[in-house]
Design a protein around this motif. Structure first.
Motif, short mmCIF file in Angstrom:
data_model
loop_
_atom_site.label_atom_id
_atom_site.label_comp_id
_atom_site.label_asym_id
_atom_site.label_seq_id
_atom_site.Cartn_x
_atom_site.Cartn_y
_atom_site.Cartn_z
N LYS A 1 0.51 -1.05 0.24
CA LYS A 1 0.09 0.19 -0.10
C LYS A 1 1.39 1.32 0.37
CE LYS A 1 -3.69 -2.06 3.18
NZ LYS A 1 -5.26 -1.84 2.20
N LEU A 2 0.32 2.51 -0.33
CA LEU A 2 1.61 3.43 -0.98
C LEU A 2 0.19 4.34 0.18
CD1 LEU A 2 2.28 3.52 -3.96
CD2 LEU A 2 3.95 3.35 -2.54
N LEU A 3 0.88 5.56 1.11
CA LEU A 3 0.38 6.91 1.38
C LEU A 3 0.60 7.77 0.18
CD1 LEU A 3 1.41 6.87 5.19
CD2 LEU A 3 -0.56 6.23 4.09
N PRO A 4 0.06 9.24 0.21
CA PRO A 4 -0.07 10.05 -1.00
C PRO A 4 0.76 10.72 -1.28
CG PRO A 4 -2.14 11.04 0.48
CD PRO A 4 -1.28 9.15 1.10
N ARG B 1 5.31 6.97 0.45
CA ARG B 1 5.76 6.02 1.87
C ARG B 1 4.93 5.17 1.42
NH1 ARG B 1 4.09 8.99 7.17
NH2 ARG B 1 2.93 10.20 5.80
N ARG B 2 5.94 3.93 1.70
CA ARG B 2 5.48 2.53 1.76
C ARG B 2 5.32 1.24 2.47
NH1 ARG B 2 7.72 -1.72 -3.13
NH2 ARG B 2 9.23 -1.85 -1.66
N GLN B 3 4.47 0.40 2.63
CA GLN B 3 3.67 -0.25 3.67
C GLN B 3 3.76 -1.99 2.97
OE1 GLN B 3 4.86 -0.63 6.60
NE2 GLN B 3 4.58 -3.16 6.08
N SER C 1 2.42 -5.53 2.41
CA SER C 1 1.58 -6.35 3.63
C SER C 1 2.09 -8.05 3.28
CB SER C 1 1.02 -5.90 3.30
OG SER C 1 -0.24 -5.76 2.26
N TYR D 1 -4.31 -3.51 -2.21
CA TYR D 1 -2.87 -2.94 -2.70
C TYR D 1 -2.95 -3.48 -3.77
CZ TYR D 1 -4.28 -7.99 -1.32
OH TYR D 1 -4.61 -9.31 -1.91
N ASP E 1 10.64 -1.50 3.59
CA ASP E 1 9.23 -1.23 3.19
C ASP E 1 8.35 -2.90 4.13
OD1 ASP E 1 9.21 1.06 2.87
OD2 ASP E 1 9.33 0.27 0.36
N GLY F 1 8.94 -1.77 8.30
CA GLY F 1 8.64 -0.82 8.92
C GLY F 1 9.72 0.26 9.19
#
Lengths: 218, 218
Positions: free
Chosen positions: B46-49, B52-54, B56, B75, B166, B169
């Motif tokens: 998943k990405l934040l605007p 930043r990437r997580q 999963s 995702y 990523d 974290g």
DNA sequence: GGAAAAATTCGGATTTATACGTACGGGATA
DNA sequence: TATCCCGTACGTATAAATCCGAATTTTTCC
């Protein structure tokens, strides 16, 4: 879930109640039962050997507990307040699922929602700042309150600041500071620490994940 | 899953292949298909605007992709290397699940495992230190290699240091530094950064969650 | 109803783990 | 050959943990 399936539930499961701070079960217990919350809030968490704690979920009315278990429960479940649950033997629920495709879909939808929530929480814990985490938490709570038919912007927090901190991967001091900060900024307001009024959901949504679209929509 | 159900799979789904860095789908795409990895590794994130990437999950042979999706994929899914998947329309899989209770159980077990893994990852992201995270990651990989019949203590990492960071974290610099540190301590050894030999699994298990029992067992 | 215990908040000081930025070398790639 | 990506290393910056004390409020319990 439709009414006739709730009836099926009641036929195979008993009702149980728990006092605040009472445990439904402990991590590692043999997972003989599934639960479904009727009233109250249940807190699920894992512990590390040295006592560090991660809350994986707060369960409210309608939520299933234990669906992800194999032989043993992978977490401890504590009642946060006066809790009522339906409780059914796994074997019975599984047999019932063989019969009713509607029940099957309901259980499947529930575990899917739980997985989605967990994946959002991964993003929160892995990549969001402290204030983004608290904002996301409040946004999720207001959305849930709306779904449950609430009209006002007041969300009730049955859990303590420590519980919230252990859910968001922070310390209770940090959670406290950020609540105060939001209050000072006029984003929320509260007298009772367990009843928070959201004054500016748009600001909260922006803070939650830095989404500029939310600001444009406002 | 038993052989006859794999056959059922093949009857309703086609096979597709993807080149390294190619996307199976993007977050937000309409979720018309489910996938099952046959060969290679797929990275879900998943990405934040702000970018930043997580990550999963890393999906390997046998893993389902997309089971948690509602209308849209929650995702993005990228192929890390040469990937082969089975691909089936959701409607077809769901119809098939109505028929075969064995298939149903297999899918249910799969989503349950995924949920369990996600909950462990919550504990990792919320409460573990950087070196505990890297140790946990290596422990999980060796366990998975053992389940898949591997004998040696060498684990293959198809993903880059950024992907690992990523997922855990962290930043890629931190991941690098801790790999180097483990190497200096003789816990692991590697010439190629994508093939790591685990020299001391006991030490790694202790580092993974500070579990003293693991030390006593060794 | 009142005492005791627990939870919340505040303030600040210190610490530190890890992010951040920067650089450099190697290998793949075009 | 030139470019880009990747892995590694190092110095600095910083967000949040940690620790500490204490006033206040809330909850629990007798």
């Amino acid at each position: 879930m439709r009414r006739r399936d709730c009836a099926a539930f009641e036929s195979i499961g008993g009702v149980a109640t728990y006092a605040p701070k009472e445990s439904l079960f402990w991590e590692g217990d043999q997972a003989d039962f599934h639960y479904r919350v009727v009233r109250g809030t249940v807190c699920l968490y894992k512990l590390l050997p040295d006592g560090r704690r991660q809350v994986s979920r707060f369960c409210h009315a309608g939520d299933f507990i234990g669906l992800s278990a194999n032989a043993a429960y992978p977490y401890t479940a504590d009642a946060l307040n006066e809790v009522t649950v339906q409780r059914f033997r796994r074997a019975d629920l599984e047999a019932c699922m063989e019969e009713s495709s509607t029940l099957r879909r309901a259980v499947f939808a529930s575990i899917r929602d739980e997985l989605n929530a967990a994946q959002n929480q991964l993003l929160l814990l892995g990549r969001k700042s402290a204030s983004e985490r608290v904002a996301s938490f409040l946004v999720a709570l207001t959305e849930q309150a709306l779904r449950q038919g609430g009209e006002s912007h007041v969300v009730v927090l049955p859990m303590t600041r420590v519980d919230i901190a252990d859910y968001l991967g922070l310390t209770h001091e940090t959670v406290c500071r950020i609540f105060s900060q939001f209050k000072a900024q006029g984003i929320v307001s509260f007298a009772d620490p367990h009843e928070i009024e959201v004054c500016d959901d748009a600001a909260l949504a922006v803070l939650a994940d830095g989404d500029m679209d939310a600001r444009l929509c406002a």
